[in-house]
Design an enzyme around this catalytic site. Structure first.
Site, short mmCIF file in Angstrom:
data_model
loop_
_atom_site.label_atom_id
_atom_site.label_comp_id
_atom_site.label_asym_id
_atom_site.label_seq_id
_atom_site.Cartn_x
_atom_site.Cartn_y
_atom_site.Cartn_z
N HIS A 137 68.75 50.10 32.43
CA HIS A 137 68.00 51.36 32.41
C HIS A 137 66.51 51.14 32.64
O HIS A 137 65.78 52.07 32.99
CB HIS A 137 68.23 52.08 31.08
CG HIS A 137 68.32 53.56 31.22
ND1 HIS A 137 67.62 54.28 32.18
CD2 HIS A 137 69.05 54.48 30.52
CE1 HIS A 137 67.91 55.57 32.04
NE2 HIS A 137 68.77 55.72 31.06
N SER A 138 66.01 49.93 32.45
CA SER A 138 64.61 49.65 32.75
C SER A 138 64.37 49.60 34.26
O SER A 138 63.23 49.71 34.72
CB SER A 138 64.18 48.32 32.12
OG SER A 138 64.94 47.25 32.65
#
Length: 452
Positions: A137-138
């Site tokens: 998700h980063s």
């Protein structure tokens, strides 16, 4: 090297704070025929990776997180680190595929390499195969994650772009204009700060006022469950047109009905303040749709799970979402994220890591709706039949629902904690049943509206 944006690095801090979670998000493509050969697929992947340098970069963090993490080129980049082949056991049905997706959501991505992976799944029943694309998700949010998958697909003929408007010649301001702007600063700056504070007030209030305690919020383990629900986008549009609602309003109504069924099945009362959800809101411009990062804000509405009637439930959600949007919550939060990018990283990282260790009791579920490709896609001539979204759970959220549109269909990918949410199939069944109920009410309402 490029610094991570505040929200991107925040996802890494969140993952570090809880050994039970993995913050990889994914999309599962179900394709016709059999997969390409390994050499063919490696070539497809190589071309896709070549289009975006971020897929060849890894994260470098400073000792003690004293400075902002950066994306840097991986000198040892090797596609073999990012491809895995597997096969479903006989009969290769949907439960077997869902079990595989759940196990993939459990596994953390290797931070020694770029934070993404492709899993080719053979032996899917009905002469099909699957491709799971997972990224941290980063690295991506829902919209940019779909762009990663599209880079692996065959080229499609797109509508010709409209000619860009002629750039306006910049006129240098006269001294009088400069004086006017300077004199307005004491008024315009406080006004923007007041607007940000007004938008953040509902979020701050929600964060400090826990919802009614229920089984949807609590500690989670390492293992996951995953199920799928489906709907025709034309049905959702038809319902929305009949009741003056958006696609997102209709989707949230079906999710509210499903959670009502789930709690009743657990012998819990579906109280009006029992389920506040986190709804990500995309802040991504059209120009930034291919950039790999997170450009999202959020809203925190209560779902009206106490409302029994489907039409009344839809009307309640329609009004609540309109109120949240007009309140400026998402814009205010996005402004705060922009401000965070100008603050020292170390104290922010330490504070976030500390806060992540405190149990949050405000939110009960995540519901995210991502617009996917409208046109049919293919990979090496194999048609993409379906796209299924897969989202992680964290921060005591025992369930999460991701919705993805593709070629006239909606798919709901539902993730649950293995031990505390063994009944998430109830959510899938409830979503599909609510669509049918709303269709029937829309069919009744349509002749009445046309007759009037």
């Amino acid at each position: 090297m490029t610094e991570l944006r505040p929200l991107d690095s925040g996802f890494m801090e969140l993952e570090d704070a809880d050994r039970h979670i993995s913050l990889g998000i994914g999309a599962v493509a179900i394709l016709s025929g059999s997969p390409p050969s390994r050499d063919e697929f490696t070539g497809v992947l190589a071309r896709g990776v070549q289009r975006n340098a971020r897929l060849r970069q890894k994260v470098r963090r400073a000792p003690l997180d004293l400075v902002t993490p950066v994306w840097e080129h991986d000198p040892n980049f090797d596609l073999a680190h990012h491809i895995r082949w597997t096969a479903l056991p006989t009969p290769g049905d949907e439960p077997a595929l869902c079990e595989l997706v759940a196990s993939e959501l459990e596994e953390r991505l290797d931070r020694d390499h770029p934070l993404w992976q492709c899993v080719v799944v053979e032996h899917l029943a009905g002469e099909r195969w699957a491709l799971l694309v997972k990224a941290h998700h980063s690295l991506v949010d829902g919209v940019s994650g779909i762009s990663v998958f599209r880079n692996l697909c065959d080229a499609v003929r797109e509508e010709p772009e409209k000619a860009a408007p002629e750039p306006q010649r910049r006129v240098e301001p006269q001294w009088l204009d400069l004086v006017r702007e300077v004199t307005r600063l004491p008024f315009t700056v406080p006004r923007s700060v007041i607007g940000m504070a007004r938008g953040l007030a509902p979020l701050a209030t929600a964060a400090m006022s826990p919802a009614t305690e229920c089984s949807l919020n609590g500690p989670i383990g390492r293992q996951r469950r995953y199920v799928v629900a489906r709907a025709d986008l034309s049905d959702v549009h038809e319902i929305g047109a009949a009741f003056g609602a958006t696609v997102n309003d209709v989707v949230l109504t079906t999710v509210a009905a499903a959670y009502r069924d789930l709690l009743i099945g657990r012998n819990e009362r579906p109280a009006p303040d029992a389920l506040r959800i986190l709804v990500p809101v995309s802040m991504r411009s059209e120009e930034a749709k291919h950039l790999l990062d997170n450009r999202i804000s959020a809203m925190l509405p209560f779902l009206p799970i106490d409302v029994r009637d489907p039409v009344e439930r839809l009307d309640t959600i329609r009004h609540r979402m309109a109120r949240h949007k007009s309140g400026g919550e998402s814009q205010a939060e996005n402004s705060v994220l922009g401000l965070a990018g100008r603050l020292p990283f170390a104290p922010m990282a330490w504070s976030l890591r500390l806060l992540a260790r405190f149990p949050q009791r405000t939110v009960g579920a995540l519901v995210t709706n991502v617009p996917g490709p409208r046109e049919k896609l293919s990979v090496r001539g194999r048609e993409v039949l379906e796209l299924l979204p897969a989202t992680p759970i964290a921060m005591r959220l025992r369930t999460a629902v991701a919705i993805l549109s593709y070629a006239g269909h909606l798919t709901f990918g539902i993730t649950g904690d293995y031990d505390t949410a063994p009944d998430i199939a109830v959510l899938a069944e409830g979503i599909e049943r609510e669509i049918q109920r709303l269709r029937e009410h829309a069919a009744i309402r349509r002749p009445a509206v046309s007759g009037s």
